[in-house]
Design a protein around this motif. Structure first.
Motif, PDB file in Angstrom:
ATOM      1  N   SER A  43       0.847  -1.200   0.000  1.00 21.26           N
ATOM      2  CA  SER A  43       0.000   0.000   0.000  1.00 21.26           C
ATOM      3  C   SER A  43       0.878   1.244   0.000  1.00 21.26           C
ATOM      4  CB  SER A  43      -0.938   0.002   1.202  1.00 21.26           C
ATOM      5  OG  SER A  43      -0.226   0.081   2.399  1.00 21.26           O
ATOM      6  N   GLU A  47      -5.950   4.683  -0.733  1.00 19.04           N
ATOM      7  CA  GLU A  47      -6.892   3.882  -1.509  1.00 19.04           C
ATOM      8  C   GLU A  47      -6.454   2.421  -1.556  1.00 19.04           C
ATOM      9  OE1 GLU A  47      -8.348   1.786  -5.052  1.00 19.04           O
ATOM     10  OE2 GLU A  47      -6.306   2.551  -4.812  1.00 19.04           O
ATOM     11  N   ALA A  50      -6.935   0.764   1.790  1.00 15.29           N
ATOM     12  CA  ALA A  50      -8.346   0.416   1.997  1.00 15.29           C
ATOM     13  C   ALA A  50      -8.711  -0.847   1.222  1.00 15.29           C
ATOM     14  CB  ALA A  50      -9.245   1.582   1.578  1.00 15.29           C
ATOM     15  N   ARG A  51      -8.207  -1.001   0.005  1.00  8.50           N
ATOM     16  CA  ARG A  51      -8.454  -2.222  -0.782  1.00  8.50           C
ATOM     17  C   ARG A  51      -7.908  -3.454  -0.064  1.00  8.50           C
ATOM     18  NH1 ARG A  51      -8.968  -2.313  -6.744  1.00  8.50           N
ATOM     19  NH2 ARG A  51      -9.479  -0.220  -7.412  1.00  8.50           N
ATOM     20  N   ALA A  53      -7.261  -3.821   3.126  1.00 11.19           N
ATOM     21  CA  ALA A  53      -8.048  -4.071   4.342  1.00 11.19           C
ATOM     22  C   ALA A  53      -9.378  -4.738   4.015  1.00 11.19           C
ATOM     23  CB  ALA A  53      -8.272  -2.766   5.095  1.00 11.19           C
ATOM     24  N   LYS A  54     -10.037  -4.299   2.944  1.00 10.22           N
ATOM     25  CA  LYS A  54     -11.322  -4.894   2.557  1.00 10.22           C
ATOM     26  C   LYS A  54     -11.138  -6.346   2.131  1.00 10.22           C
ATOM     27  CE  LYS A  54     -15.379  -4.407  -0.423  1.00 10.22           C
ATOM     28  NZ  LYS A  54     -15.822  -5.677   0.023  1.00 10.22           N
ATOM     29  N   HIS A  55     -10.114  -6.624   1.335  1.00 10.04           N
ATOM     30  CA  HIS A  55      -9.849  -8.003   0.906  1.00 10.04           C
ATOM     31  C   HIS A  55      -9.597  -8.899   2.116  1.00 10.04           C
ATOM     32  CE1 HIS A  55      -9.728  -8.024  -3.484  1.00 10.04           C
ATOM     33  NE2 HIS A  55      -9.271  -6.781  -3.414  1.00 10.04           N
ATOM     34  N   ARG A  56      -8.816  -8.410   3.062  1.00  8.15           N
ATOM     35  CA  ARG A  56      -8.503  -9.195   4.258  1.00  8.15           C
ATOM     36  C   ARG A  56      -9.781  -9.456   5.061  1.00  8.15           C
ATOM     37  NH1 ARG A  56      -3.492  -9.312   8.062  1.00  8.15           N
ATOM     38  NH2 ARG A  56      -2.499  -8.492   6.204  1.00  8.15           N
ATOM     39  N   SER A  57     -10.599  -8.433   5.209  1.00  9.42           N
ATOM     40  CA  SER A  57     -11.850  -8.574   5.953  1.00  9.42           C
ATOM     41  C   SER A  57     -12.814  -9.531   5.247  1.00  9.42           C
ATOM     42  CB  SER A  57     -12.502  -7.194   6.112  1.00  9.42           C
ATOM     43  OG  SER A  57     -13.774  -7.315   6.677  1.00  9.42           O
ATOM     44  N   ASP A  58     -12.904  -9.432   3.930  1.00 10.23           N
ATOM     45  CA  ASP A  58     -13.797 -10.307   3.146  1.00 10.23           C
ATOM     46  C   ASP A  58     -13.401 -11.770   3.275  1.00 10.23           C
ATOM     47  OD1 ASP A  58     -15.211  -8.090   2.315  1.00 10.23           O
ATOM     48  OD2 ASP A  58     -14.388  -8.088   0.275  1.00 10.23           O
TER      49      ASP A  58
END
Length: 174
Positions: A43, A47, A50-51, A53-58
């Motif tokens: 990172s 932006e 955030a991508r 973090a979202k992938h990890r959370s998903d």
């Protein structure tokens, strides 16, 4: 002395936002093995952070995430076992990381391909197919495209299965 058996390797190719990562994750979850996500992304801005973090959370807690932007083979060898399945996402980011650091992509690819025989468990590689568009207008972009294309060819030759993903639909090539 017997030759070491190659691990079960899958290569998932596709364009940006084609569904290749989701397909690869689904492929991994079909195996009753410990899931390791080997991420090559870095990172450099909010932006991208955030991508990531979202992938990890998903993915959720069923996955162990290892971030390794450069030493891909070393990380594969350290984390592979017959109890683990490793998803590498993605090879084109790895190539761009190597180029950005001024490292030899050819040497790193040679080491990866040659070293796969020392990986103990299955590996699913994800990568962007970048060779289907127009010829880039600058030398660095052409060099990147060429590196990625050669890597894909060499890995596909070693892989047990190769898929191409378009619009979320998988076509089995091998």
């Amino acid at each position: 002395m017997s030759e070491k058996k190659m691990p079960d390797i899958s290569l998932i190719l596709g364009g940006a936002r084609s569904g290749k990562s989701r397909f690869a994750e689904d492929l991994v979850t079909q195996k009753n093995l410990t899931r390791i996500y080997l991420a090559t992304a870095q990172s450099y801005d909010e932006e991208m952070a955030a991508r990531i973090a979202k992938h990890r959370s998903d993915r959720g807690r069923q996955w162990t995430t290892i971030e390794e932007p450069l030493e891909l083979l070393k990380s594969l060898q350290q984390n592979s076992s017959v109890e683990n399945i490793i998803l590498v996402d993605c090879l084109t980011l790895w190539v761009s990381n190597l180029m950005g650091e001024g490292l030899s992509v050819e040497e790193a690819v040679d080491q990866l391909i040659d070293g796969l025989c020392c990986v103990d468990g299955p590996v699913v590689f994800v990568s962007n197919e970048v060779g289907q568009g127009i010829v880039p207008d600058n030398a660095m972009a052409r060099e990147f495209r060429d590196h990625a294309g050669r890597l894909h060819q060499r890995l596909a030759a070693k892989a047990k299965s190769v898929y191409f993903i378009t619009a979320g639909l998988a076509q089995k090539l091998k």
